[in-house]
Design a protein around this motif. Structure first.
Motif, PDB file in Angstrom:
ATOM      1  N   SER B 259       0.824  -1.203   0.000  1.00 17.05           N
ATOM      2  CA  SER B 259       0.000   0.000   0.000  1.00 17.05           C
ATOM      3  C   SER B 259       0.859   1.253   0.000  1.00 17.05           C
ATOM      4  O   SER B 259       0.497   2.252  -0.615  1.00 17.05           O
ATOM      5  CB  SER B 259      -0.991  -0.008   1.156  1.00 17.05           C
ATOM      6  N   GLU B 260       2.043   1.189   0.653  1.00 14.22           N
ATOM      7  CA  GLU B 260       2.966   2.311   0.540  1.00 14.22           C
ATOM      8  C   GLU B 260       3.359   2.535  -0.923  1.00 14.22           C
ATOM      9  O   GLU B 260       3.523   3.659  -1.368  1.00 14.22           O
ATOM     10  CB  GLU B 260       4.258   2.006   1.316  1.00 14.22           C
ATOM     11  N   ALA B 262       1.696   2.122  -3.797  1.00 13.71           N
ATOM     12  CA  ALA B 262       0.760   2.890  -4.619  1.00 13.71           C
ATOM     13  C   ALA B 262       0.882   4.380  -4.316  1.00 13.71           C
ATOM     14  O   ALA B 262       0.947   5.212  -5.220  1.00 13.71           O
ATOM     15  CB  ALA B 262      -0.670   2.405  -4.377  1.00 13.71           C
ATOM     16  N   LEU B 263       0.946   4.714  -3.022  1.00 10.42           N
ATOM     17  CA  LEU B 263       1.027   6.122  -2.609  1.00 10.42           C
ATOM     18  C   LEU B 263       2.297   6.779  -3.159  1.00 10.42           C
ATOM     19  O   LEU B 263       2.260   7.855  -3.763  1.00 10.42           O
ATOM     20  CB  LEU B 263       1.014   6.197  -1.075  1.00 10.42           C
ATOM     21  N   MET B 264       3.435   6.122  -2.948  1.00 10.44           N
ATOM     22  CA  MET B 264       4.720   6.698  -3.347  1.00 10.44           C
ATOM     23  C   MET B 264       4.845   6.739  -4.877  1.00 10.44           C
ATOM     24  O   MET B 264       5.308   7.728  -5.433  1.00 10.44           O
ATOM     25  CB  MET B 264       5.863   5.884  -2.746  1.00 10.44           C
ATOM     26  N   ALA B 267       3.580   9.631  -6.922  1.00 10.41           N
ATOM     27  CA  ALA B 267       4.388  10.846  -6.957  1.00 10.41           C
ATOM     28  C   ALA B 267       5.756  10.560  -7.590  1.00 10.41           C
ATOM     29  O   ALA B 267       6.672  11.360  -7.470  1.00 10.41           O
ATOM     30  CB  ALA B 267       4.560  11.419  -5.558  1.00 10.41           C
ATOM     31  N   GLY B 268       5.884   9.421  -8.264  1.00 12.49           N
ATOM     32  CA  GLY B 268       7.142   9.094  -8.921  1.00 12.49           C
ATOM     33  C   GLY B 268       8.250   8.746  -7.951  1.00 12.49           C
ATOM     34  O   GLY B 268       9.425   8.875  -8.263  1.00 12.49           O
ATOM     35  N   LEU B 269       7.889   8.312  -6.737  1.00 12.83           N
ATOM     36  CA  LEU B 269       8.892   7.937  -5.743  1.00 12.83           C
ATOM     37  C   LEU B 269       8.884   6.428  -5.564  1.00 12.83           C
ATOM     38  O   LEU B 269       7.915   5.751  -5.897  1.00 12.83           O
ATOM     39  CB  LEU B 269       8.571   8.603  -4.397  1.00 12.83           C
ATOM     40  N   ASP B 270       9.976   5.906  -5.003  1.00 13.33           N
ATOM     41  CA  ASP B 270      10.059   4.485  -4.721  1.00 13.33           C
ATOM     42  C   ASP B 270       9.686   4.256  -3.263  1.00 13.33           C
ATOM     43  O   ASP B 270      10.041   5.058  -2.393  1.00 13.33           O
ATOM     44  CB  ASP B 270      11.493   4.011  -4.964  1.00 13.33           C
ATOM     45  N   GLU B 271       8.941   3.176  -2.971  1.00 13.47           N
ATOM     46  CA  GLU B 271       8.496   2.955  -1.595  1.00 13.47           C
ATOM     47  C   GLU B 271       9.663   2.639  -0.663  1.00 13.47           C
ATOM     48  O   GLU B 271       9.527   2.697   0.552  1.00 13.47           O
ATOM     49  CB  GLU B 271       7.412   1.882  -1.516  1.00 13.47           C
ATOM     50  N   GLU B 272      10.823   2.287  -1.234  1.00 14.28           N
ATOM     51  CA  GLU B 272      11.974   1.996  -0.385  1.00 14.28           C
ATOM     52  C   GLU B 272      12.798   3.258  -0.108  1.00 14.28           C
ATOM     53  O   GLU B 272      13.834   3.203   0.548  1.00 14.28           O
ATOM     54  CB  GLU B 272      12.863   0.921  -1.017  1.00 14.28           C
ATOM     55  N   GLU B 273      12.355   4.407  -0.642  1.00 12.89           N
ATOM     56  CA  GLU B 273      13.122   5.651  -0.505  1.00 12.89           C
ATOM     57  C   GLU B 273      13.340   6.029   0.957  1.00 12.89           C
ATOM     58  O   GLU B 273      12.444   5.952   1.786  1.00 12.89           O
ATOM     59  CB  GLU B 273      12.403   6.777  -1.253  1.00 12.89           C
ATOM     60  N   ASP B 274      14.555   6.480   1.230  1.00 15.40           N
ATOM     61  CA  ASP B 274      14.971   6.902   2.565  1.00 15.40           C
ATOM     62  C   ASP B 274      14.578   8.371   2.740  1.00 15.40           C
ATOM     63  O   ASP B 274      14.915   9.212   1.918  1.00 15.40           O
ATOM     64  CB  ASP B 274      16.497   6.716   2.645  1.00 15.40           C
ATOM     65  N   LEU B 275      13.824   8.648   3.814  1.00 12.12           N
ATOM     66  CA  LEU B 275      13.385  10.024   4.080  1.00 12.12           C
ATOM     67  C   LEU B 275      14.581  10.953   4.173  1.00 12.12           C
ATOM     68  O   LEU B 275      14.494  12.128   3.811  1.00 12.12           O
ATOM     69  CB  LEU B 275      12.598  10.042   5.402  1.00 12.12           C
ATOM     70  N   ARG B 286      14.927  12.211  -8.420  1.00  5.49           N
ATOM     71  CA  ARG B 286      13.728  13.006  -8.689  1.00  5.49           C
ATOM     72  C   ARG B 286      13.835  13.733 -10.022  1.00  5.49           C
ATOM     73  O   ARG B 286      12.835  14.062 -10.630  1.00  5.49           O
ATOM     74  CB  ARG B 286      13.518  13.999  -7.561  1.00  5.49           C
TER      75      ARG B 286
END
Lengths: 450, 450
Positions: B259-260, B262-264, B267-275, B286
Motif C-alpha cells: 500500500s505504501e 501505490a502512494l509513493m 508521486a514518482g517515488l520508490d516505496e523503499e526511498e529513505d526520508l 527526482r
C-alpha cells in the motif's frame, strides 16, 4: 485451492457475464465455492442493479460475514435492500464485536428491535462494546479469551480445555489472571504443549507481555502489533483488569484501511467510497473537492490577471507560464508525499523537521538550477529572446524552492492544526506553487521586460 | 509498556536532542528499552551523520533484526558503515529466510565469505531460499514447521513436543504429512489442547486447509491470508511435498509495503526511498520524474503556442486558460485514484470496465455542466464578454469528460501493457487534461472570437 487467487479475475468475469445473461445456475455454482471475503469483493465489483441481484442470491447464513467485509458505503447499499427479518437473520451468527461494527449502519428501527429481541447478557455486552469510541481498542476487542490462574499446573489447564472441548479461533495464548480478574500474563499454547504437565502456569507464563489499554486508538494498536510481531494481545481497563483480546486478522484490516486512506484522501476521496456508487451522489461528493480547487484556480487566474499588461505585449509569456507552475507542482507533490508517508510511519517529529527542510531545499536548489538551464535554453531557442530565458530560469528556481519548503511545512502545520495532511495538503500545495510560479514569472517579466 | 506508542514521538525527540548534544548515556538509556522495529524507526528518522552515530551504538546482537526492519535504501546506508566482521556477527542470529532477505544487499565479497564460513546444511538451505524468485512465497517461507503423522495419537504428539521442549514462534498449527513428506493437513494447537489424548491426529486434523505453491507471488499470498483470515499457511512444492510455512507477521509487512507502493509511485517515488537520503542521489532520482513531466509541460506549451494569434488579441484567454486545465486535472486524478485502488483490490476486470466508464462519464457530465455554469458566470462578470463565458463553459465540459474517460482508460491500458498504473498514470493523465483543456479553450476561441 492452489489456483484460487490466480483465477480471481477470471471468476469475476464469469460472474459478470453470467449475471448479464441471467444464467443464475452458473452464478450460484461460482458463488458456492467462495469465502465471505471473496463474495464481498464480487459485490463491490458490480454496479447497483447487478449487485442487488447477486446479493439476493447470497445464502442468508453468510450475509453477516459478507457485510463485515465490504467497504462502509457498499454495506449501506446492501442493508438498504434487506428487510428487518433478513437483517436480524444475518446478524444472528455474529459475535458482539462484529455486531457492534455493523450496528451503526443499521436503520434505527431495526437496531432498536434487535436490541429488544436479545437476551439480557447479549444486550449488555453489545451496549458495553458500543460504549467504546469508534477506532478504539475496545471496539476491536473480542471477549472470548480464556483465562487461567497462575497457581495451577499445566495438567489442570489441559483438563479444563478438554472439558471445554474447544478453544476460540486464533487463540495463540491463554490469559493468566489473578483471583480478582487482574491481568498478570499470558500462557502461549506453544509453551503449554511443549512442557511437562506438572509445571505450574506461573513458572511458564510470559509476565512481560504487552497489554493494550481499552481506549488506545486502533492506529496505535496496529503499530504495536507490527513492532512486536504479535498474533494477539490482551486488552485491559484502567485498573489492569482483563477485558478481552485483540486478534491479528482484525489488525490487518486496520493496517489496510489506514493505507488506503492516505491514497484516497490525497485525491479528495473517502476510503470507504464505493467504486460503483450511483452517479448522482458520487457527483455531489466530488463537486465539493472540485469547488475547493476552483477557488485555487481562480486565485491563480487572479494573479495572472494582475499582469495583463505584460501578457498583452509578450505572448510568449502566456505560452511558457504553465511550465513554471507545473514543474513547481510536481516537485512539491514529491516532497509532500514523502512527508505524508513519513508522518504516517512516525518518522517525522519537531526535532528532525529542520534537517528535513534543509535536505528538501538542497534537492530543490539542485533540480531547480539543473532544469531551469534546460528550460531556459529551450525557451531562448523557441522565442529567440535571452531575456525570456533568464526570467523563466529564475522563476523556476524560485518556484521549486517554494515547493520544497511548502512540501514539508504544509503537512506539519496541517497536522498540528489537527487536519489530515493527506486530505488537504495537495490543494494548499498547488495554491502555493501556482501563485508563486505565476507571480515570479510574470512579475520578473514586468520588471525586466516591459 | 501501555504508553509505549504514545511516547513514540516523544522518545524520537529525546533521541534527536540527546544526539545533537552528544549526551550518549541518555541515548543508550532510551535505546535499551526499545524493540528492534522501534530502533529501526529511530534510525530512519535521522539524517546520515546522526544515523551512523546511533547505529554504532546499537548492540551487535540486535543489528540483524534492525536491518530487517528498515526500508531497503536505509539498509544499504547502514551496511555500508559495517565492516565484514560486524556484518557476519549481525547475520549470525538470523534464520535462513531473514538472511536471504539481507543477502542481496550485502557487498559481494562479504556475501561470498559468509557462504564459505557456513556449515554445509546452512549453506544449502540459504542457496535453496535464494533460488526462489524475489517476491515469491518461497522467499517468505520459514522452514521451522513441525511435521507429525496422521496415524499417531494426540498423546504421542504431545510427548514428542515435550521432548522437543519448544515450538517455534507463531506456531498455531502442526503440519500433518504422510511417510513421503506429502502435505495432508494441519493440526491446530487449539484442537490439540482441547481434545482427548487418545484421539488420532487423522480424526482431528484439518484436511481442507489452504496450501500455498512455492512460486505464488507474495501479493497473492497476502490476498489469501486476508481472504481466509489465516495466521500461518503451509507451503508445498509442485508435487504437494511440504516445504515450510508462511507466518502472518511476514505477510503484514507485504501488505504494508504494497500500500505504501501505490502512494509513493503516484508521486514518482520508490516505496523503499529513505526520508533522509543525501541530497545529491535524491536530487538525481527526482530529476528523472521532473524531466518526464517537463516533456508534458512543453507539450502543453506547444499546444498553447499554436494559438498565439488569439492570445495576442484577447489577453483574458491567457488569464483563464489555467482554470480549464486545472479542473480537468483534478477531476481526472479523482477517477484515476479510484481506478488504481480498484485494480489493487481486484475489483476491476474487463467485464465491468464499461459500466465503470459510463458511471465516470455521467459524473463528469454532471460536474462539468454544473461547474462550467459557475465558471462562465464569473468569467462574464470579470471580463464582460458573454463569448468568453460560453467558450470557457464548453471547454470545461469537454475537458472534464476527457478526464473521466482517460481516468479509467489509462490505468487499464497501462496495466495490460504490464506498466504500473500508479507510477505512470498521473503523468499520462495530466498530459491528456492539459492538451485537451488548452486545445478546447483556445481552439473554440479561435473559431468563434477571432
Amino acid at each position: 485451492m492452489k489456483d484460487s487467487t490466480k483465477t480471481l479475475e477470471h471468476r469475476l468475469s464469469r460472474i459478470h457475464t453470467a449475471l448479464r445473461k441471467e444464467q443464475f445456475d452458473e452464478v450460484d455454482e461460482i458463488m458456492a465455492g467462495l469465502e465471505a471475503a471473496e463474495i464481498a469483493l464480487m459485490l463491490e465489483s458490480l454496479p447497483p442493479v447487478e449487485r442487488i441481484t447477486l446479493w439476493e442470491r447470497v445464502p442468508v447464513e453468510v450475509d453477516g460475514e459478507v457485510l463485515l467485509h465490504v467497504h462502509d458505503e457498499v454495506r449501506s447499499t446492501l442493508i438498504d435492500d434487506m428487510d428487518p427479518a433478513e437483517i436480524k437473520a444475518a446478524a444472528a451468527g455474529l459475535d458482539t464485536t462484529d455486531l457492534a461494527e455493523l450496528f451503526d449502519d443499521l436503520p434505527q428501527l431495526v437496531a432498536e428491535d434487535m436490541l429488544r429481541s436479545m437476551d439480557e447478557l447479549q444486550r449488555q455486552r453489545l451496549e458495553e462494546t458500543l460504549a467504546f469510541e469508534e477506532d478504539s481498542a475496545g471496539r476491536l476487542m473480542r471477549t472470548d479469551s480464556i483465562g487461567v490462574r497462575a497457581d495451577v499446573s499445566l495438567e489442570t489447564v489441559q483438563r479444563f480445555l478438554r472439558w471445554k472441548e474447544s478453544v476460540p479461533d486464533n487463540t495463540d495464548a491463554l490469559m493468566v489472571v489473578d483471583r480478582n480478574g487482574l491481568f498478570v500474563g499470558t500462557l502461549p499454547l506453544a509453551r503449554l504443549v511443549s512442557h511437562p504437565p506438572e509445571m505450574a502456569v506461573a513458572d511458564l507464563m510470559d509476565g512481560d507481555v504487552k497489554s493494550i489499554a481499552m481506549d488506545m486508538p486502533t492506529r496505535e494498536v496496529a503499530t504495536l502489533f507490527q513492532t512486536h510481531d504479535l498474533v494477539s494481545a490482551p486488552v485491559v481497563d484502567v485498573n489492569g483488569m482483563l477485558l478481552g483480546r485483540i486478534v491479528i486478522d482484525d489488525i490487518v484490516d486496520v493496517i489496510r484501511d489506514n493505507s488506503e486512506q492516505a491514497l484516497m484522501n490525497m485525491a479528495g476521496l473517502d476510503e470507504e467510497e464505493d467504486l460503483f456508487a450511483p452517479v448522482l451522489p458520487s457527483a455531489k461528493r466530488r463537486a465539493v473537492w472540485l469547488g475547493i480547487n476552483l477557488i485555487t484556480a481562480f486565485l491563480a487566474a487572479w494573479v495572472i490577471g494582475r499582469f495583463e499588461a505584460v501578457l498583452d505585449q509578450i505572448v510568449a509569456l502566456a505560452v511558457l507560464m504553465p511550465i513554471v507552475a507545473s514543474m513547481g507542482g510536481i516537485a512539491g507533490s514529491q516532497t509532500l508525499t514523502l512527508a505524508i508517508r513519513g508522518l504516517a510511519l512516525g518518522q517525522i517529529s519537531q526535532t528532525n523537521s529542520n534537517w528535513l527542510m534543509r535536505k528538501e531545499i538542497g534537492i530543490a536548489a539542485l533540480n531547480g538550477v539543473g532544469w531551469s538551464l534546460v528550460v531556459a535554453v529551450l525557451a531562448v531557442l523557441w522565442f529567440g529572446s535571452i531575456g525570456i530565458g533568464l526570467i523563466i530560469a529564475a522563476a523556476l528556481v524560485i518556484n521549486m524552492l517554494a515547493a520544497g519548503v511548502a512540501g514539508i511545512a504544509i503537512p506539519l502545520v496541517l497536522k498540528r492544526m489537527g487536519i489530515d495532511p493527506a486530505l488537504s495538503g495537495s490543494v494548499v500545495l498547488t495554491t502555493v506553487t501556482d501563485v508563486v510560479g505565476f507571480m515570479a514569472f510574470l512579475g520578473l517579466a514586468t520588471i525586466f521586460l516591459l
